[in-house]
Design a protein around this motif. Sequence first.
Motif, mmCIF file in Angstrom:
data_model
loop_
_atom_site.group_PDB
_atom_site.id
_atom_site.type_symbol
_atom_site.label_atom_id
_atom_site.label_comp_id
_atom_site.label_asym_id
_atom_site.label_seq_id
_atom_site.Cartn_x
_atom_site.Cartn_y
_atom_site.Cartn_z
ATOM 1 N N LEU A 257 51.094 52.789 6.857
ATOM 2 C CA LEU A 257 52.176 53.982 6.732
ATOM 3 C C LEU A 257 51.639 54.994 5.949
ATOM 4 C CD1 LEU A 257 54.740 51.495 5.086
ATOM 5 C CD2 LEU A 257 55.189 52.891 7.166
ATOM 6 N N ARG A 258 50.580 54.718 5.187
ATOM 7 C CA ARG A 258 50.114 56.097 4.299
ATOM 8 C C ARG A 258 49.214 56.922 5.029
ATOM 9 N NH1 ARG A 258 52.935 58.011 1.536
ATOM 10 N NH2 ARG A 258 53.078 57.123 -0.467
ATOM 11 N N PHE A 259 48.224 56.218 5.703
ATOM 12 C CA PHE A 259 47.133 57.000 6.472
ATOM 13 C C PHE A 259 47.185 56.972 7.822
ATOM 14 C CE2 PHE A 259 45.463 54.760 2.407
ATOM 15 C CZ PHE A 259 45.489 56.069 1.821
ATOM 16 N N SER A 260 47.087 55.724 8.510
ATOM 17 C CA SER A 260 47.178 55.676 9.892
ATOM 18 C C SER A 260 48.215 56.625 10.798
ATOM 19 C CB SER A 260 47.432 54.293 10.630
ATOM 20 O OG SER A 260 46.411 53.453 10.057
ATOM 21 N N LEU A 261 49.700 56.362 10.062
ATOM 22 C CA LEU A 261 50.769 56.998 10.851
ATOM 23 C C LEU A 261 50.603 58.406 10.827
ATOM 24 C CD1 LEU A 261 53.899 54.814 10.898
ATOM 25 C CD2 LEU A 261 51.822 54.762 12.445
ATOM 26 N N PRO A 262 50.649 58.805 9.497
ATOM 27 C CA PRO A 262 50.605 60.541 9.187
ATOM 28 C C PRO A 262 49.307 61.088 9.680
ATOM 29 C CG PRO A 262 50.751 59.371 7.217
ATOM 30 C CD PRO A 262 50.763 58.395 8.253
ATOM 31 N N MET A 263 48.326 60.331 9.253
ATOM 32 C CA MET A 263 46.871 61.240 9.792
ATOM 33 C C MET A 263 46.455 61.229 10.894
ATOM 34 S SD MET A 263 44.776 60.428 6.078
ATOM 35 C CE MET A 263 45.590 60.767 4.568
ATOM 36 N N ALA A 267 46.950 58.846 17.850
ATOM 37 C CA ALA A 267 46.500 57.510 18.186
ATOM 38 C C ALA A 267 47.522 56.433 17.707
ATOM 39 C CB ALA A 267 45.229 57.507 17.321
ATOM 40 N N SER A 268 48.348 56.626 16.877
ATOM 41 C CA SER A 268 49.100 55.500 16.638
ATOM 42 C C SER A 268 50.302 55.392 17.524
ATOM 43 C CB SER A 268 49.963 56.016 15.151
ATOM 44 O OG SER A 268 48.963 56.266 14.025
ATOM 45 N N VAL A 484 55.373 62.145 12.931
ATOM 46 C CA VAL A 484 54.657 61.475 13.701
ATOM 47 C C VAL A 484 54.937 61.736 15.105
ATOM 48 C CG1 VAL A 484 54.211 59.233 14.648
ATOM 49 C CG2 VAL A 484 54.144 59.358 12.211
ATOM 50 N N HIS A 485 56.126 61.946 15.461
ATOM 51 C CA HIS A 485 56.790 62.134 16.647
ATOM 52 C C HIS A 485 56.254 63.566 17.127
ATOM 53 C CE1 HIS A 485 58.228 58.118 17.639
ATOM 54 N NE2 HIS A 485 58.897 58.088 16.676
ATOM 55 N N SER A 486 56.561 64.677 16.330
ATOM 56 C CA SER A 486 56.066 66.015 16.526
ATOM 57 C C SER A 486 54.829 66.055 16.904
ATOM 58 C CB SER A 486 56.718 66.785 15.603
ATOM 59 O OG SER A 486 55.942 66.597 14.570
ATOM 60 N N ARG A 487 53.781 65.600 16.044
ATOM 61 C CA ARG A 487 52.326 65.600 16.376
ATOM 62 C C ARG A 487 51.889 64.735 17.230
ATOM 63 N NH1 ARG A 487 49.140 66.265 11.699
ATOM 64 N NH2 ARG A 487 50.488 64.883 10.667
#
Lengths: 491, 479
Positions: A257-263, A267-268, A484-487
């Motif tokens: 939640l903290r790293f994979s999704l926002p950063m 890829a997520s 997440v969805h916009s990027r």
Amino acid sequence: MGFPLLSLIILTPAAGAAVLMFLRSDDAVRWAALGVTVIDLALTVVMLAGFDTATYEMQFTETRPWVPALGITYALGVDGISALFVFLTALLGSVSVLASWVAIDRRVKAFMISLLVMQALMLGVFSALDLFLFYVCWEAMLIPMYLIIGVWGGDGRVYAAFKFFLYTLAGSLLFLVGVIVLYFHGGETFDILVLMDQDLPFGVQSWLFFAFLVAFAVKVPMVPVHTWLPDAHVQAPTAGSIILAGVLLKMGAYGFLRFSLPMLPEASVYYSTLMLAISAVAIVYGGFLALAQDDLKKLVAYSSISHMGFVTLGIFALNARGLEGSILQMFNHGITTGALFLFVGLIYERTHTRSIAEYGGLMKVAPVYTAFLALFTLSSMALPGTNAFVGELLVLSGAFGANLAFGAVAILGAMLSAAYLLGMYRNIALGPVRVSAGPTLRDVNAREMAAILPLAAFVLWVGLYPKPFLDIIDTSVTHLLVEVHSRGRGQ
Amino acid sequence: MSAAVLYQWVLASLPEILVVTGACILLIAGQLIRRGQEHLIVWASVAVVLIAALATFLLAGEVRPAYSGMFIVDRFAVFFKFVFYLATVLTFLLSRKYAEIEGIGISEYYVLLLFCLSGMMIMASATDLLSIYVGLELMVLCTYVLTGFLRRERRSNEAALKYVILGAVSTGMFLYGVSLVYGLTGTTALNGMTAAATGDPRDPALLLAVVFIVAGLVFKIGAVPFHMWLPDVYEGAPTTITAFMSVAPKAAGFAVILRVFLNPLIAASDVWIIVAAIGVMTMALGSFAALVQDNIKRLLAYSSIAHAGFAIFGVVAGGQDGIASVMLYLLIYAFMTLGVFAVVVMMRNGDFSGEAIPDYAGFAKSHPGLAFLMLLYLFSLAGIPPTAGFFAKFYVLVALVEQGFVALAVVAVLLSAVAAYFYIRVVMVIYMREPERVFDPALTPSVRATLALTAAGTIGIGLFPAWFLRLAQTSVFGG
């Protein structure tokens, strides 16, 4: 920067551990450890009371330079995603001290110090806003946990401690390389908030996603890197199991939640189906494994794998219900599974066996014990009115929204959990009395009650009125999903 | 040559002169001293090192080239000299009681260590292949003798003999490489070589020369494929000397390697591919071979091979961060390794050698404080935060990734996961086994001081690395 509340929350157990070194009698050590954890719990309640649910921004932030030459800072802060875990960690900290009151009878001081150091580091993981700080806390936890399992554990403790240590270490070292790569792609900073705003090329994101996945999947644990968990749980002392199941397992999912999704949004999104599939496998596989266990601790351990499968399923459903459900479910799992391990520990202290087959009819001997056990068992299988029902329902509806097939598989997992949990309860509590300690088995005492009651209260509170909890989570999750969805649309 | 120039040269090499003079005086004084007064020699040796350290510190303000380009005092040299001082002083402190127990009652032990120190200091400052050679020989000749100091013990004799023979071969290789360089370029000065070279990085003669020089130097740091001597020598040597050798001469070797390898001439010859291969092999061999060791000195010997491999990765990375990372690595490595050895040295008491790992079973029960220190050093060696060992590795990885060597970084971390196993195996024996014997460690005040200092370094640099990092970064030569 206002009052450094988060620093205080982290430093309280650390300072408590230092104070403990100077105490002589075991009882003084126990009371001091309890005092420290209760103060810490009170501080986290203060933090939650001052938490602003209307914003997704980080709150209670603090920043101090640490290693300026490499852009490393001591930065703390919580948002809706981490706030509940800070509280959960402190709550289970107190419970663990209570659970170890008589169960740990040798080298009490060293044990309590390990426990408190562990708590400080876990709190650090959940409130770090700097990747380096996060990594230091994340990895440093291995030392006290290795000792807790290896020194105070059961007969196979050495093997279990090694396995736990090496699995986690190997996973996190790859994560470390990923972090350093991210550092150079993100403009030489470890600041998590800055790194969240980077738009990395998809190729880089993919590599990093898998580097992170290794570390997080080991911690969650996801199939097929779950095999350390049953060993560690079975051998660990009760407090160790509570911390492992209650907090440590959450860290992997928290990492997503903290790293994979926002950063790594692209890829997520791109690999979300893969992640859903792995999660679905974990749910069913863990359920079947739990079904086959005779050892109480192993049963709860495998059920954790299944339940954490729900959590990752909800995360990678990538919709609001799924995400909120999985965060709430992590909190619930911490409460419920923590409680179940506590109950296994309580009965084990009395009878010195964990084999389900050697129990029966406990209801007649220890009615209070079995009544609460019923509550937590029902909570674990997500009966309406208990906490897990809310979480699991949200996760399932999120999963159905994302992918019909995996949602259906998850339903199967939910049915399995009813099967093994009810089976366990029937064998232990119902039927003719069959306990090795005989009919003189002592029911729960006041100290044990003090550990049980807060957990039971949360089971019902979240089950009946989840709104305050969802309010904390909601704003941050909504914001995260928009990001997440916009990027992540590139795919 | 005017007197002023001579004065400047003497001033530049004053610390070396002080150490050598002190060693000579002690050599004579040692013969005059009465039995039972040996501790005077120890304190006098410590004083010599401290005076030299003070001189180094006072003269560190500016860069001082001396002896017509053979020698230089820059911040890089000063940094390494302080690592040597640290290692030497701590070795003196450890040696006192140990020497008594082992029956090393003679002052030559301390004198040789001082001469060894002066050799390493020359290495750190040398800017010419010949002055490097002089320093190198001075250093290794002393360590040959020190290795064989337990005269009545076969292991020690054997180790010394092996060391002399193999060391002589490697020195020969180094000299042959130097002669080739001289033939090609007409000079042995590191700076002068670049200008005189043909400019073709793939000149076969040049490559040959580089390979010989590399081989000679790699031997000194115990990297693959010239590592075979190391476990035997480390096991056979007196434990205090093992502690010393695994830190100081190794650091001196790296000081030379950094100066030579990052010289434009050799950097041009694509030597880093060879170096990277050496680094990977060294680390792999050290890590895997250490898994099966039962003798803690051998274990630490292989561990030092593995650490040398990790430090070589910093050399591969090169650049400002690469050099600084190697320097910081060696400093931190000195603290944690001397800490572990302090415990191992202390265990030697009466008829108990404390060399087999199972001997440590249950140590945590009888001596919780010492066991905790051991845990600290071992986790630091394994690279677990928040200890200094983690930051050392972390910074090397940063330097690697910065230069684009991501694959090497992955290899490095995977191998350190392997290495972690044997360190925590020792922790396991200490903490999770029942004691089989009563421990009676030789815990003298000077050993306590060593433990306190190394523990402070191991945990202090781990928690507050900023100052040390800056120190290393500003000490990189050329900057």
